[in-house]
Design a protein around this motif. Structure first.
Motif, PDB file in Angstrom:
ATOM      1  N   ASN A 143     -64.344  38.798 -81.262  1.00 11.70           N
ATOM      2  CA  ASN A 143     -64.447  37.434 -80.756  1.00 11.70           C
ATOM      3  C   ASN A 143     -64.064  37.237 -79.438  1.00 11.70           C
ATOM      4  OD1 ASN A 143     -65.289  34.769 -81.049  1.00 11.70           O
ATOM      5  ND2 ASN A 143     -63.095  34.119 -81.757  1.00 11.70           N
ATOM      6  N   LEU A 144     -64.696  38.003 -78.272  1.00 10.03           N
ATOM      7  CA  LEU A 144     -64.471  37.795 -77.053  1.00 10.03           C
ATOM      8  C   LEU A 144     -65.261  36.783 -76.416  1.00 10.03           C
ATOM      9  CD1 LEU A 144     -64.240  41.801 -76.272  1.00 10.03           C
ATOM     10  CD2 LEU A 144     -62.298  39.895 -75.972  1.00 10.03           C
ATOM     11  N   PRO A 145     -64.979  36.082 -75.296  1.00  7.29           N
ATOM     12  CA  PRO A 145     -66.203  35.393 -74.912  1.00  7.29           C
ATOM     13  C   PRO A 145     -67.266  36.166 -74.432  1.00  7.29           C
ATOM     14  CG  PRO A 145     -64.022  35.019 -73.539  1.00  7.29           C
ATOM     15  CD  PRO A 145     -63.832  35.943 -74.573  1.00  7.29           C
ATOM     16  N   PHE A 146     -68.512  35.681 -74.506  1.00  3.89           N
ATOM     17  CA  PHE A 146     -69.917  36.594 -73.986  1.00  3.89           C
ATOM     18  C   PHE A 146     -70.617  35.973 -73.242  1.00  3.89           C
ATOM     19  CE2 PHE A 146     -71.618  34.131 -77.270  1.00  3.89           C
ATOM     20  CZ  PHE A 146     -72.786  33.999 -77.130  1.00  3.89           C
ATOM     21  N   TYR A 147     -70.569  34.573 -72.891  1.00  8.23           N
ATOM     22  CA  TYR A 147     -71.655  33.903 -72.397  1.00  8.23           C
ATOM     23  C   TYR A 147     -71.096  32.711 -71.525  1.00  8.23           C
ATOM     24  CZ  TYR A 147     -75.794  30.840 -72.573  1.00  8.23           C
ATOM     25  OH  TYR A 147     -76.990  29.686 -72.147  1.00  8.23           O
ATOM     26  N   ILE A 148     -71.359  32.752 -70.489  1.00  7.68           N
ATOM     27  CA  ILE A 148     -71.223  31.576 -69.368  1.00  7.68           C
ATOM     28  C   ILE A 148     -72.515  30.877 -69.246  1.00  7.68           C
ATOM     29  CG2 ILE A 148     -70.376  30.757 -67.173  1.00  7.68           C
ATOM     30  CD1 ILE A 148     -68.492  33.080 -67.038  1.00  7.68           C
ATOM     31  N   GLY A 149     -72.364  29.472 -69.611  1.00 11.28           N
ATOM     32  CA  GLY A 149     -73.568  28.604 -69.233  1.00 11.28           C
ATOM     33  C   GLY A 149     -73.351  27.535 -68.426  1.00 11.28           C
ATOM     34  N   PHE A 150     -74.089  26.875 -67.881  1.00  5.39           N
ATOM     35  CA  PHE A 150     -74.070  25.693 -66.973  1.00  5.39           C
ATOM     36  C   PHE A 150     -74.716  24.340 -67.589  1.00  5.39           C
ATOM     37  CE2 PHE A 150     -74.178  29.410 -64.341  1.00  5.39           C
ATOM     38  CZ  PHE A 150     -73.043  29.567 -63.844  1.00  5.39           C
ATOM     39  N   THR A 151     -73.996  23.200 -67.605  1.00  7.04           N
ATOM     40  CA  THR A 151     -74.506  22.050 -68.282  1.00  7.04           C
ATOM     41  C   THR A 151     -75.304  21.483 -67.050  1.00  7.04           C
ATOM     42  OG1 THR A 151     -72.559  20.909 -67.212  1.00  7.04           O
ATOM     43  CG2 THR A 151     -72.351  21.369 -69.352  1.00  7.04           C
ATOM     44  N   SER A 152     -76.371  20.683 -67.474  1.00  8.98           N
ATOM     45  CA  SER A 152     -77.225  20.362 -66.585  1.00  8.98           C
ATOM     46  C   SER A 152     -76.585  19.352 -65.596  1.00  8.98           C
ATOM     47  CB  SER A 152     -78.414  19.428 -67.241  1.00  8.98           C
ATOM     48  OG  SER A 152     -78.945  20.249 -68.208  1.00  8.98           O
ATOM     49  N   GLY A 153     -75.551  18.480 -65.906  1.00  5.82           N
ATOM     50  CA  GLY A 153     -74.966  17.711 -64.990  1.00  5.82           C
ATOM     51  C   GLY A 153     -75.638  16.445 -64.510  1.00  5.82           C
ATOM     52  N   THR A 154     -75.420  15.332 -65.228  1.00 13.68           N
ATOM     53  CA  THR A 154     -76.201  14.080 -64.821  1.00 13.68           C
ATOM     54  C   THR A 154     -75.674  13.621 -63.568  1.00 13.68           C
ATOM     55  OG1 THR A 154     -74.259  12.931 -66.163  1.00 13.68           O
ATOM     56  CG2 THR A 154     -76.563  13.188 -67.389  1.00 13.68           C
ATOM     57  N   THR A 155     -74.340  14.067 -63.014  1.00 17.03           N
ATOM     58  CA  THR A 155     -73.987  13.732 -61.929  1.00 17.03           C
ATOM     59  C   THR A 155     -74.369  14.474 -60.578  1.00 17.03           C
ATOM     60  OG1 THR A 155     -71.923  14.964 -62.151  1.00 17.03           O
ATOM     61  CG2 THR A 155     -71.746  12.722 -62.866  1.00 17.03           C
ATOM     62  N   GLY A 156     -75.024  15.563 -61.064  1.00 16.74           N
ATOM     63  CA  GLY A 156     -75.622  16.371 -60.164  1.00 16.74           C
ATOM     64  C   GLY A 156     -74.676  17.449 -59.839  1.00 16.74           C
ATOM     65  N   ASN A 157     -73.444  17.448 -60.403  1.00 16.26           N
ATOM     66  CA  ASN A 157     -72.411  18.591 -60.486  1.00 16.26           C
ATOM     67  C   ASN A 157     -72.330  19.263 -61.687  1.00 16.26           C
ATOM     68  OD1 ASN A 157     -71.579  18.144 -57.743  1.00 16.26           O
ATOM     69  ND2 ASN A 157     -70.541  16.216 -58.332  1.00 16.26           N
ATOM     70  N   PRO A 158     -73.030  20.304 -61.942  1.00 12.20           N
ATOM     71  CA  PRO A 158     -72.857  20.935 -63.255  1.00 12.20           C
ATOM     72  C   PRO A 158     -71.416  21.706 -63.435  1.00 12.20           C
ATOM     73  CG  PRO A 158     -74.955  21.638 -62.211  1.00 12.20           C
ATOM     74  CD  PRO A 158     -74.001  20.929 -61.313  1.00 12.20           C
ATOM     75  N   LYS A 159     -71.167  21.982 -64.717  1.00 13.12           N
ATOM     76  CA  LYS A 159     -70.013  22.526 -64.960  1.00 13.12           C
ATOM     77  C   LYS A 159     -70.252  23.914 -65.758  1.00 13.12           C
ATOM     78  CE  LYS A 159     -67.942  18.853 -67.145  1.00 13.12           C
ATOM     79  NZ  LYS A 159     -66.980  17.949 -67.830  1.00 13.12           N
ATOM     80  N   ALA A 160     -69.355  24.523 -65.328  1.00 10.63           N
ATOM     81  CA  ALA A 160     -69.648  26.313 -66.059  1.00 10.63           C
ATOM     82  C   ALA A 160     -68.615  26.181 -67.417  1.00 10.63           C
ATOM     83  CB  ALA A 160     -69.211  27.197 -65.355  1.00 10.63           C
ATOM     84  N   PHE A 161     -69.422  26.456 -68.592  1.00 11.44           N
ATOM     85  CA  PHE A 161     -68.825  26.458 -69.935  1.00 11.44           C
ATOM     86  C   PHE A 161     -68.703  27.925 -70.325  1.00 11.44           C
ATOM     87  CE2 PHE A 161     -73.042  25.323 -71.121  1.00 11.44           C
ATOM     88  CZ  PHE A 161     -73.459  26.387 -71.957  1.00 11.44           C
ATOM     89  N   VAL A 162     -67.696  28.306 -71.244  1.00 11.05           N
ATOM     90  CA  VAL A 162     -67.639  29.650 -71.762  1.00 11.05           C
ATOM     91  C   VAL A 162     -67.842  29.445 -73.223  1.00 11.05           C
ATOM     92  CG1 VAL A 162     -65.045  29.830 -71.524  1.00 11.05           C
ATOM     93  CG2 VAL A 162     -66.403  31.907 -71.664  1.00 11.05           C
ATOM     94  N   ARG A 163     -68.555  30.477 -73.733  1.00 17.67           N
ATOM     95  CA  ARG A 163     -68.615  30.428 -75.240  1.00 17.67           C
ATOM     96  C   ARG A 163     -68.656  31.896 -75.898  1.00 17.67           C
ATOM     97  NH1 ARG A 163     -71.290  27.697 -78.714  1.00 17.67           N
ATOM     98  NH2 ARG A 163     -72.215  26.348 -77.405  1.00 17.67           N
ATOM     99  N   SER A 164     -67.875  32.124 -77.215  1.00 14.67           N
ATOM    100  CA  SER A 164     -67.289  33.112 -77.732  1.00 14.67           C
ATOM    101  C   SER A 164     -68.383  33.731 -78.567  1.00 14.67           C
ATOM    102  CB  SER A 164     -66.024  32.808 -78.544  1.00 14.67           C
ATOM    103  OG  SER A 164     -66.119  31.970 -79.488  1.00 14.67           O
ATOM    104  N   GLN A 165     -67.971  34.861 -79.196  1.00 17.83           N
ATOM    105  CA  GLN A 165     -69.139  35.513 -79.987  1.00 17.83           C
ATOM    106  C   GLN A 165     -69.246  34.724 -81.439  1.00 17.83           C
ATOM    107  OE1 GLN A 165     -70.812  38.746 -79.683  1.00 17.83           O
ATOM    108  NE2 GLN A 165     -69.771  39.493 -78.081  1.00 17.83           N
ATOM    109  N   ASP A 166     -67.993  34.398 -81.800  1.00 16.85           N
ATOM    110  CA  ASP A 166     -68.041  33.724 -83.390  1.00 16.85           C
ATOM    111  C   ASP A 166     -69.105  32.491 -82.977  1.00 16.85           C
ATOM    112  OD1 ASP A 166     -66.318  35.556 -84.284  1.00 16.85           O
ATOM    113  OD2 ASP A 166     -64.718  34.325 -84.543  1.00 16.85           O
TER     114      ASP A 166
END
Length: 488
Positions: A143-166
């Motif tokens: 259950n390590l983190p395995f994926y960083i994605g970015f939100t579309s960002g309605t304000t124009g400033n996307p955030k990076a999120f991290v997701r785990s294997q589980d």
């Protein structure tokens, strides 16, 4: 729980010659896929990186999925980057996600090497990776983190999120229970793997042992040809792609599942698409990058509940809360909260080092969508709190107005936005793609909407701007229309 690649060994033994992935120019069997992922993971181990994060800046193809799955097997984190971003956007995302290496094409390498550090050329790696062991592998932690994605960002400033294997392994159950998918499926991935809907579609199919048919670029003509030639059973799309299929007009009588996300599928489009796929089963799911699957609606249930987004997916709980955090009654609008094993670990802060959770102490989370549950447990979306227009102290949800305008036969697409106004605070404006004029649309709105909800300003575009996930880019639209108003 496990790793998103853990089933590859089983399929390599039980169905070694079965095709795992097919593209225009390439195909790979489950035996070769299993070996390739092991070699890729062992190559990553050989780099002895402390950071263990790989950036993927590549077009659709087997190498994209190879690096993503190989990173997961090695206990690394993969970060897909969009090839459509300009250099400044890419720099921001690289700074947020802080990769040890970035893999890209030779052409892109020459364009970005002076401004982006640690870039490697794909062709060089493809020569290097086959030299590594394809059988033995160092076991990665669970259950390590395995994926960083970015939100579309309605304000124009996307955030990076991290997701785990589980979180993804748990969501594969939704494929089985909600969509009825298994190893017998031939799954067509129509869109770019940078979009999590399509990346998830490919990776979940490989986990279940099906065959992935990957379009290198979306083409309705090629997509329909593949559906016909390869006996495709399931296609992953966003609604704009269905519109493109509609324009081609070729009928497919075979049974097919359509899994749609990214935006609400209009009733008009659902009826029209059935002319092309008369024996289809439609599944549209409501979800968010941070929350994954929330609810699912099949076309069977959708006939009785046309405006709903369905019932909670397998293993997902949904609550509607009032501003005081009390639970709303049936048919009472409030903020949508979700609890499941599918939720992300959290967001990265601006330095790209610390992860902060967005779940409360009991595991509930929200992306600030507003809606209600009916007495049968079906969820309805009213709108997004961030999209809400504040007109003279009255809250207006643009989604309600969009639904009405989109019913007009000459409207192809519509986005309703709030524009700054000195007196009202904000006024309602509509941006329309289609052959119609403001007067006929105003008259049309009058029969369905309260007068204060009818757009005060109307703009007409030949093409809408989109985010990478296929949604209308509201932030960009507001910017464009504000400047039009200012310049006039």
């Amino acid at each position: 729980m496990g790793n998103i690649t853990e089933s590859y060994k089983t399929f390599a033994k039980s169905s070694p010659n079965k095709i795992a992935i097919r593209t225009n120019h390439q195909q790979i069997s489950y035996q070769k896929w299993y070996e390739l992922i092991n070699q890729t993971a062992n190559w990553l181990h050989s780099l002895h990186s402390e950071n263990k994060t790989i950036g993927i800046l590549l077009p659709n193809g087997i190498p994209f999925l190879q690096l993503f799955a190989g990173a997961s097997k090695a206990g690394w984190i993969a970060v897909p980057y969009d090839m459509k971003w300009n250099i400044t956007e890419l720099e921001k995302k690289v700074q947020l996600s802080n990769p040890s290496i970035i893999v890209t094409t030779r052409e892109i390498f020459s364009q970005i090497k002076k401004r982006i550090p640690n870039v490697m050329i794909l062709d060089d790696l493809l020569q290097e990776i086959p030299q590594f062991d394809s059988t033995t592998l160092r076991k990665a932690e669970a259950n390590l983190p395995f994926y960083i994605g970015f939100t579309s960002g309605t304000t124009g400033n996307p955030k990076a999120f991290v997701r785990s294997q589980d979180s993804w392994v748990a969501s594969f159950d939704c494929n089985r229970f909600d969509f009825g998918l298994d190893e017998s499926d031939h799954v067509l991935i129509c869109g770019a793997l940078i979009h999590s809907h399509f990346l998830y579609g490919a990776i979940s199919t490989l986990y279940l042992g099906g065959t992935v048919f990957l379009l290198e670029k979306f083409s309705p003509i090629e997509g329909l040809a593949w559906i016909h030639s390869f006996r495709i059973t399931t296609i992953y799309v966003v609604p704009t792609m269905l519109e493109a299929f509609l324009k081609e007009g070729n009928q497919m009588d075979r049974a097919i599942k359509i899994i749609s996300s990214g935006a609400k599928w209009s009733e008009k489009s659902k009826l029209n698409i059935r002319n092309i796929f008369p024996n289809m089963a439609m599944y549209e799911f409501y979800g968010a990058s941070e929350l994954s699957f929330i609810t699912v609606l099949s076309d069977k249930k959708g006939i009785q509940k046309a405006t709903t987004v369905g019932k909670p997916c397998y293993g997902v709980e949904v609550q509607i809360r009032q501003p005081n955090q009390e639970l709303a009654k049936p048919n009472e609008t409030g903020k949508i909260y979700v609890r499941s094993k599918l939720v992300i670990d959290g967001y990265f802060d601006q330095d790209g080092r610390t992860i902060y959770s967005f779940q409360d102490d009991e595991g509930w989370a929200t992306v600030h969508d507003m809606g209600y549950l009916d007495e049968d447990g079906f969820l309805y979306i009213v709108g997004r709190e961030n999209n809400m227009i504040l007109y003279g102290g009255i809250n207006i949800f643009p989604e309600e107005i969009e639904k009405v305008i989109s019913l007009h036969p000459n409207v192809e697409e519509v986005a309703v936005i709030g524009l700054s106004d000195l007196y009202w605070g904000q006024i309602v404006a509509a941006v329309v793609k289609g052959k119609c004029n403001p007067l006929e649309l105003k008259r049309f709105c009058k029969t369905h909407l309260s007068s204060y909800k009818i757009p005060r300003k109307w703009f007409f575009l030949s093409e809408m701007p989109y985010t990478t996930s296929g949604k209308i880019a509201r932030a960009e639209l507001i910017k464009r229309m504000e400047s039009k108003v200012t310049n006039h």
